[in-house]
Design an enzyme around this catalytic site. Sequence first.
Site, PDB file in Angstrom:
ATOM      1  N   LYS A 100       0.840  -1.203   0.000  1.00 49.24           N
ATOM      2  CA  LYS A 100       0.000   0.000   0.000  1.00 49.24           C
ATOM      3  C   LYS A 100       0.877   1.257   0.000  1.00 49.24           C
ATOM      4  CE  LYS A 100      -3.797  -2.513   2.026  1.00 49.24           C
ATOM      5  NZ  LYS A 100      -4.590  -2.933   3.179  1.00 49.24           N
ATOM      6  N   GLN A 123      -5.174  -1.688   9.234  1.00 54.01           N
ATOM      7  CA  GLN A 123      -4.942  -3.013   8.659  1.00 54.01           C
ATOM      8  C   GLN A 123      -5.518  -4.095   9.577  1.00 54.01           C
ATOM      9  OE1 GLN A 123      -3.700  -3.475   5.632  1.00 54.01           O
ATOM     10  NE2 GLN A 123      -3.757  -5.695   5.740  1.00 54.01           N
ATOM     11  N   ASP A 161     -11.440   2.103   3.076  1.00 58.31           N
ATOM     12  CA  ASP A 161     -11.605   0.646   2.983  1.00 58.31           C
ATOM     13  C   ASP A 161     -13.069   0.259   2.718  1.00 58.31           C
ATOM     14  OD1 ASP A 161      -9.586  -1.257   3.089  1.00 58.31           O
ATOM     15  OD2 ASP A 161      -9.244  -0.974   5.246  1.00 58.31           O
TER      16      ASP A 161
HETATM   17  N1  GUN Z   1      -6.499  -7.187   5.677  1.00 58.24           N
HETATM   18  C1  GUN Z   1      -6.578  -7.944   4.553  1.00 58.24           C
HETATM   19  N2  GUN Z   1      -7.159  -7.234   3.558  1.00 58.24           N
HETATM   20  C2  GUN Z   1      -7.434  -6.015   4.048  1.00 58.24           C
HETATM   21  C3  GUN Z   1      -8.019  -4.838   3.494  1.00 58.24           C
HETATM   22  O1  GUN Z   1      -8.424  -4.771   2.336  1.00 58.24           O
HETATM   23  N3  GUN Z   1      -8.119  -3.788   4.341  1.00 58.24           N
HETATM   24  C4  GUN Z   1      -7.694  -3.835   5.621  1.00 58.24           C
HETATM   25  N4  GUN Z   1      -7.850  -2.752   6.379  1.00 58.24           N
HETATM   26  N5  GUN Z   1      -7.148  -4.895   6.176  1.00 58.24           N
HETATM   27  C5  GUN Z   1      -7.016  -5.986   5.383  1.00 58.24           C
END
Ligand code: GUN
Length: 283
Positions: free
Chosen positions: A52, A96, A119
């Site tokens: 990211k 996350q 998200d």
């Molecule tokens: N953990 C695995 N995939 C994701 C996601 O798309 N967003 C977040 N915040 N955590 C994750």
Amino acid sequence: MAVIIDGKKVSQEIKDEVKKRVSALKEKGREVTLAVIQVGNDPASTVYVGNKKKACEYTGIRSLAYEIPEETTEKELLELVGSLNEREDVDGILVQLPLPGHINEDKVIQAINPDKDVDGFHPQSVGALSIGQPGFVSCTPAGIIELLKRYNIQIDGRECVVIGRSNIVGKPVSMLLLRENGTVTVCHSHTADLKEVTKRADILVVAIGKAKFITADYIKEGAAVIDVGMDRDENGKLCGDVDFGSAVEKAGAITPVPGGAGPMTIAMLMNNCVYSAEMKLQE
Ligand code: GUN
């Protein structure tokens, strides 16, 4: 032989489009900023967060990284989210997941200002999606729709079958397919005759987490098959929920794993971040 849907290529196109929008905002004196919070150091999360950050660098989005210890209390995390909610310069907040067991994930997601919920996990975002109001759409489902559109795969009026009913993929992608006027059926572990349903699908979205579970005999000739799985086969090799080798012979279009739906998630996250900043500028 099916058309192979190249998620890597499409995600690159989207990131390039985002990059242009980010620089257009910069010219107006507005920097796009994403705050990424990682609690503890789960190795998979570290890889995701790293990707990211890299995508932010590429697109010109400023990323604020909060890598905080496993022992962080729920209260401390909620305070951090609260302070980022208040900051005018922060457009998106991403916590996350998964979080350590002593922290209530729902409580944390609900603490994020829905205007910064890039998200798309906040109940307000989920609710907006289900009643057709504007809001952030979670990234993997949004990426699936984008892949279908960019490959000119018609959704309107067609039979769409989603296998899996998770809150992060199955349910939201079903709502999006419905919004695009598809006729949507959602299958799950209690579905009586899965094959009978999936064989009707013009568009089949598979998100069940079982390696190579969907073979050619689940697929209608010429169908578009979107594989959201990220599994390991018997040799430990990365594979999807669809048995690509047999499915590719029967489908009309199919996403590979890796390189299909996966790369779209981060591209759509970048898209949500720049969208957040653009919306604020309009206010
Ligand atoms: N953990 C695995 N995939 C994701 C996601 O798309 N967003 C977040 N915040 N955590 C994750």
